[in-house]
Design a protein around this motif. Structure first.
Motif, PDB file in Angstrom:
ATOM      1  N   ALA A 303       0.821  -1.207   0.000  1.00 44.56           N
ATOM      2  CA  ALA A 303       0.000   0.000   0.000  1.00 44.56           C
ATOM      3  C   ALA A 303       0.858   1.261   0.000  1.00 44.56           C
ATOM      4  O   ALA A 303       0.428   2.312  -0.478  1.00 44.56           O
ATOM      5  CB  ALA A 303      -0.929   0.001   1.217  1.00 44.56           C
ATOM      6  N   LEU A 304       2.085   1.143   0.501  1.00 43.90           N
ATOM      7  CA  LEU A 304       3.002   2.282   0.543  1.00 43.90           C
ATOM      8  C   LEU A 304       3.965   2.293  -0.641  1.00 43.90           C
ATOM      9  O   LEU A 304       4.948   3.027  -0.649  1.00 43.90           O
ATOM     10  CB  LEU A 304       3.790   2.256   1.858  1.00 43.90           C
ATOM     11  N   GLY A 305       3.687   1.472  -1.656  1.00 47.33           N
ATOM     12  CA  GLY A 305       4.429   1.545  -2.907  1.00 47.33           C
ATOM     13  C   GLY A 305       5.635   0.650  -3.028  1.00 47.33           C
ATOM     14  O   GLY A 305       6.437   0.806  -3.963  1.00 47.33           O
ATOM     15  N   VAL A 306       5.802  -0.309  -2.106  1.00 42.42           N
ATOM     16  CA  VAL A 306       6.930  -1.234  -2.183  1.00 42.42           C
ATOM     17  C   VAL A 306       6.465  -2.508  -2.868  1.00 42.42           C
ATOM     18  O   VAL A 306       5.608  -3.224  -2.358  1.00 42.42           O
ATOM     19  CB  VAL A 306       7.493  -1.559  -0.784  1.00 42.42           C
ATOM     20  N   SER A 307       7.028  -2.795  -4.012  1.00 39.58           N
ATOM     21  CA  SER A 307       6.620  -3.961  -4.785  1.00 39.58           C
ATOM     22  C   SER A 307       7.840  -4.778  -5.175  1.00 39.58           C
ATOM     23  O   SER A 307       8.894  -4.233  -5.510  1.00 39.58           O
ATOM     24  CB  SER A 307       5.884  -3.527  -6.056  1.00 39.58           C
ATOM     25  N   GLY A 308       7.691  -6.089  -5.138  1.00 37.11           N
ATOM     26  CA  GLY A 308       8.778  -6.965  -5.554  1.00 37.11           C
ATOM     27  C   GLY A 308       8.730  -7.329  -7.019  1.00 37.11           C
ATOM     28  O   GLY A 308       9.449  -8.232  -7.466  1.00 37.11           O
ATOM     29  N   LEU A 327      16.264  -3.927 -10.694  1.00 34.62           N
ATOM     30  CA  LEU A 327      16.271  -5.346 -10.340  1.00 34.62           C
ATOM     31  C   LEU A 327      16.732  -5.544  -8.894  1.00 34.62           C
ATOM     32  O   LEU A 327      16.158  -6.354  -8.145  1.00 34.62           O
ATOM     33  CB  LEU A 327      17.193  -6.098 -11.295  1.00 34.62           C
ATOM     34  N   ALA A 328      17.747  -4.775  -8.488  1.00 33.25           N
ATOM     35  CA  ALA A 328      18.219  -4.854  -7.107  1.00 33.25           C
ATOM     36  C   ALA A 328      17.120  -4.400  -6.143  1.00 33.25           C
ATOM     37  O   ALA A 328      16.899  -5.020  -5.091  1.00 33.25           O
ATOM     38  CB  ALA A 328      19.475  -4.008  -6.924  1.00 33.25           C
ATOM     39  N   GLY A 329      16.430  -3.323  -6.523  1.00 25.95           N
ATOM     40  CA  GLY A 329      15.337  -2.838  -5.685  1.00 25.95           C
ATOM     41  C   GLY A 329      14.214  -3.851  -5.567  1.00 25.95           C
ATOM     42  O   GLY A 329      13.630  -4.020  -4.502  1.00 25.95           O
ATOM     43  N   ALA A 330      13.920  -4.540  -6.662  1.00 28.71           N
ATOM     44  CA  ALA A 330      12.877  -5.564  -6.633  1.00 28.71           C
ATOM     45  C   ALA A 330      13.269  -6.704  -5.700  1.00 28.71           C
ATOM     46  O   ALA A 330      12.423  -7.258  -4.987  1.00 28.71           O
ATOM     47  CB  ALA A 330      12.619  -6.091  -8.042  1.00 28.71           C
ATOM     48  N   GLY A 331      14.561  -7.051  -5.694  1.00 27.80           N
ATOM     49  CA  GLY A 331      15.024  -8.094  -4.794  1.00 27.80           C
ATOM     50  C   GLY A 331      14.887  -7.693  -3.337  1.00 27.80           C
ATOM     51  O   GLY A 331      14.472  -8.494  -2.481  1.00 27.80           O
ATOM     52  N   GLU A 332      15.217  -6.444  -3.024  1.00 33.73           N
ATOM     53  CA  GLU A 332      15.069  -5.956  -1.654  1.00 33.73           C
ATOM     54  C   GLU A 332      13.604  -5.908  -1.247  1.00 33.73           C
ATOM     55  O   GLU A 332      13.240  -6.261  -0.120  1.00 33.73           O
ATOM     56  CB  GLU A 332      15.713  -4.579  -1.531  1.00 33.73           C
ATOM     57  N   ALA A 333      12.754  -5.458  -2.176  1.00 31.66           N
ATOM     58  CA  ALA A 333      11.319  -5.402  -1.885  1.00 31.66           C
ATOM     59  C   ALA A 333      10.767  -6.795  -1.646  1.00 31.66           C
ATOM     60  O   ALA A 333       9.909  -7.003  -0.774  1.00 31.66           O
ATOM     61  CB  ALA A 333      10.580  -4.725  -3.041  1.00 31.66           C
ATOM     62  N   ALA A 334      11.252  -7.755  -2.419  1.00 33.73           N
ATOM     63  CA  ALA A 334      10.794  -9.135  -2.246  1.00 33.73           C
ATOM     64  C   ALA A 334      11.161  -9.657  -0.862  1.00 33.73           C
ATOM     65  O   ALA A 334      10.375 -10.371  -0.223  1.00 33.73           O
ATOM     66  CB  ALA A 334      11.392 -10.022  -3.333  1.00 33.73           C
ATOM     67  N   GLU A 335      12.357  -9.297  -0.358  1.00 34.14           N
ATOM     68  CA  GLU A 335      12.735  -9.732   0.989  1.00 34.14           C
ATOM     69  C   GLU A 335      11.834  -9.098   2.046  1.00 34.14           C
ATOM     70  O   GLU A 335      11.394  -9.759   2.997  1.00 34.14           O
ATOM     71  CB  GLU A 335      14.195  -9.367   1.280  1.00 34.14           C
ATOM     72  N   THR A 337       8.792  -8.227   1.788  1.00 34.36           N
ATOM     73  CA  THR A 337       7.390  -8.657   1.699  1.00 34.36           C
ATOM     74  C   THR A 337       7.241 -10.171   1.592  1.00 34.36           C
ATOM     75  O   THR A 337       6.144 -10.668   1.343  1.00 34.36           O
ATOM     76  CB  THR A 337       6.714  -7.998   0.477  1.00 34.36           C
ATOM     77  N   ALA A 338       8.314 -10.912   1.816  1.00 38.17           N
ATOM     78  CA  ALA A 338       8.314 -12.352   1.569  1.00 38.17           C
ATOM     79  C   ALA A 338       7.409 -13.109   2.535  1.00 38.17           C
ATOM     80  O   ALA A 338       7.425 -12.868   3.748  1.00 38.17           O
ATOM     81  CB  ALA A 338       9.737 -12.905   1.670  1.00 38.17           C
ATOM     82  N   ALA A 339       6.631 -14.037   1.985  1.00 38.07           N
ATOM     83  CA  ALA A 339       5.868 -14.974   2.815  1.00 38.07           C
ATOM     84  C   ALA A 339       6.840 -15.870   3.564  1.00 38.07           C
ATOM     85  O   ALA A 339       7.855 -16.299   3.023  1.00 38.07           O
ATOM     86  CB  ALA A 339       4.936 -15.806   1.941  1.00 38.07           C
ATOM     87  N   GLY A 340       6.537 -16.133   4.827  1.00 42.77           N
ATOM     88  CA  GLY A 340       7.426 -16.934   5.639  1.00 42.77           C
ATOM     89  C   GLY A 340       8.594 -16.151   6.208  1.00 42.77           C
ATOM     90  O   GLY A 340       9.445 -16.717   6.904  1.00 42.77           O
ATOM     91  N   GLY A 341       8.664 -14.860   5.925  1.00 41.45           N
ATOM     92  CA  GLY A 341       9.743 -14.015   6.422  1.00 41.45           C
ATOM     93  C   GLY A 341       9.207 -12.680   6.887  1.00 41.45           C
ATOM     94  O   GLY A 341       8.163 -12.596   7.546  1.00 41.45           O
ATOM     95  N   LEU A 342       9.910 -11.598   6.500  1.00 40.11           N
ATOM     96  CA  LEU A 342       9.541 -10.266   6.960  1.00 40.11           C
ATOM     97  C   LEU A 342       8.137  -9.862   6.520  1.00 40.11           C
ATOM     98  O   LEU A 342       7.465  -9.094   7.221  1.00 40.11           O
ATOM     99  CB  LEU A 342      10.559  -9.238   6.457  1.00 40.11           C
ATOM    100  N   GLY A 343       7.692 -10.371   5.402  1.00 39.02           N
ATOM    101  CA  GLY A 343       6.362 -10.008   4.917  1.00 39.02           C
ATOM    102  C   GLY A 343       5.235 -10.470   5.812  1.00 39.02           C
ATOM    103  O   GLY A 343       4.129  -9.923   5.766  1.00 39.02           O
ATOM    104  N   ASP A 344       5.504 -11.472   6.652  1.00 42.53           N
ATOM    105  CA  ASP A 344       4.476 -11.979   7.558  1.00 42.53           C
ATOM    106  C   ASP A 344       4.420 -11.225   8.876  1.00 42.53           C
ATOM    107  O   ASP A 344       3.566 -11.519   9.719  1.00 42.53           O
ATOM    108  CB  ASP A 344       4.714 -13.463   7.850  1.00 42.53           C
ATOM    109  N   PHE A 345       5.317 -10.282   9.091  1.00 38.03           N
ATOM    110  CA  PHE A 345       5.241  -9.475  10.302  1.00 38.03           C
ATOM    111  C   PHE A 345       3.877  -8.804  10.390  1.00 38.03           C
ATOM    112  O   PHE A 345       3.249  -8.499   9.369  1.00 38.03           O
ATOM    113  CB  PHE A 345       6.327  -8.385  10.290  1.00 38.03           C
ATOM    114  N   GLY A 346       3.434  -8.566  11.619  1.00 40.11           N
ATOM    115  CA  GLY A 346       2.187  -7.842  11.803  1.00 40.11           C
ATOM    116  C   GLY A 346       2.415  -6.344  11.856  1.00 40.11           C
ATOM    117  O   GLY A 346       3.441  -5.876  12.364  1.00 40.11           O
ATOM    118  N   TRP A 347       1.469  -5.597  11.301  1.00 39.92           N
ATOM    119  CA  TRP A 347       1.418  -4.143  11.431  1.00 39.92           C
ATOM    120  C   TRP A 347       0.127  -3.795  12.159  1.00 39.92           C
ATOM    121  O   TRP A 347      -0.969  -4.151  11.706  1.00 39.92           O
ATOM    122  CB  TRP A 347       1.424  -3.458  10.062  1.00 39.92           C
ATOM    123  N   LEU A 348       0.257  -3.134  13.286  1.00 42.02           N
ATOM    124  CA  LEU A 348      -0.882  -2.624  14.041  1.00 42.02           C
ATOM    125  C   LEU A 348      -0.894  -1.112  13.886  1.00 42.02           C
ATOM    126  O   LEU A 348       0.080  -0.439  14.252  1.00 42.02           O
ATOM    127  CB  LEU A 348      -0.739  -3.024  15.513  1.00 42.02           C
TER     128      LEU A 348
END
Length: 379
Positions: A303-308, A327-335, A337-348
């Motif tokens: 929602a804040l514009g970070v896409s992998g 391409l490097a930015g896409a790799g960082e964005a993927a990390e 937002t990754a399922a099973g990793g940082l992307g699964d963190f909760g945001w309250l």
């Protein structure tokens, strides 16, 4: 450290921040700071700070561009996120920014002098209070259910991490377990008693006069609590035996749904007091009354514009350097937002005098399945 037995909350406090007779320096007070041991979203990519800066911009716009805009970074480590967000903001916004890093460690050398450093959340925040991986290090007690089905406090011996059962969980701790992490009647189950985190978060949110409060952390919901808890030790980027002697981090995932409800309840109590003429409660009365959202880091960052998403191959043909950067930015964005990793963190996310939909830009992925209003997150 004392060789006696103690609860995990006390042992964690002393392991992370020192303070007991004969204690070594608390783990989080070491010169290297968290970055010397962990790779958080802040350290994974500057895209994270850029996204938080866009969130700050959204809140700033919703507030009508106040003369002083706060960014308060709770659990700031060595100020990395505070400095990066300040640097990522447009010049006009940056000139109005009052950046504050909240951390119990000493102010690091070389930090931008425009960043205030304190060990307590300031009063009267107008802007954004942001807590990235803070709540997981707020010390908590641990409970385990014995063969008799009764939850008991788990005691630990700090010098070697050995455990033994203590007395039955009682009072407010027992009420918290019953509501948020029921383990009574199930021998062998364990739980971290999140009440101190609820209280810490409610106090922090109450310091926001207008704007938003955001907590980001390892999280779980009431319908999917881990049966044996999540308490763990880490050092140097690796999980290590859990010994609360100051030699490693002591951390546990966060019941963010409980934290959310606690902040809402505090706001409701403040509103009632204000209605009765309690001027001191007026600030709390404003808290969290304009929406609360529980979502994932994956959805929040999108929602804040970070896409992998990978850049188009056509870019490589007419601007190879730009393609490599994208391409490097896409790799960082993927990390991030990754399922099973940082992307699964909760945001309250709490809106405070600002609709929560103004805090995170409207997006089709903004409210994923499982993102719920706090009223729906209890039993």
């Amino acid at each position: 450290m004392d060789s006696g037995w103690t609860g995990w909350r006390d042992a964690t406090e002393r392991a992370l921040y020192g303070g007991g007779p004969g204690d070594r320096a608390g783990f989080y007070l070491r010169p290297e700071g968290p970055a010397g041991h962990f790779r958080t979203s802040v350290h994974a990519s500057p895209l994270f700070a850029g996204a938080v800066a866009r969130l700050v911009e959204s809140v700033d716009e919703a507030l009508g561009r106040p003369p002083v805009l706060d960014f308060v970074d709770v659990g700031a480590g060595r100020g990395e996120l505070t400095a990066a967000v300040a640097a990522a903001l447009p010049p006009g916004t940056a000139r109005r920014l009052r950046a504050t890093a909240v951390e119990r460690a000493a102010r690091p050398d070389g930090l931008d002098p425009r960043i205030a450093w304190t060990d307590a959340v300031p009063e009267g925040v107008t802007g954004v209070l942001f807590a990235n991986e803070w709540l997981d290090n707020v010390p908590v007690d641990v409970a385990a259910t014995g063969e008799d089905g009764v939850p008991r406090y788990v005691l630990v011996r700090p010098q070697d991490g050995a455990e033994r059962p203590g007395g039955p969980v009682a009072g407010a701790d027992a009420a918290w377990l019953e509501r948020w992490w029921p383990i009574a009647g199930h021998p062998g189950l364990r739980a971290e008693i999140g009440l101190p985190r609820d209280e810490a978060w409610a106090r922090a949110v109450a310091r926001v006069r207008r704007g938003a409060a955001v907590a980001v952390d390892y999280a779980h919901g009431r319908g999917a609590r881990p049966p044996f808890g999540t308490l763990a030790g880490f050092r140097g980027g690796r999980q290590v035996p859990l010994v609360p002697d100051g030699s490693c981090d002591v951390t546990a995932h966060v019941a963010l749904d409980a934290c959310a409800a606690a902040a809402e309840a505090a706001a409701g109590a403040g509103a009632a007091a204000a209605a009765d003429g309690g001027a001191a409660a007026a600030g709390a009365a404003r808290g969290c009354r304009t929406g609360t959202l529980l979502t994932t880091q994956r959805e929040a960052l999108r929602a804040l514009g970070v896409s992998g998403a990978r850049p188009p191959l056509s870019l490589a043909s007419h601007d190879p350097a730009a393609y490599v950067r994208a391409l490097a930015g896409a790799g960082e964005a993927a990390e991030l937002t990754a399922a099973g990793g940082l992307g699964d963190f909760g945001w309250l996310v709490h809106g405070v005098g600002v609709p929560v939909d103004r805090v995170l830009p409207p997006s089709a992925g903004h409210r994923p399945p499982g993102a719920r209003a706090v009223a729906d997150s209890g039993p």
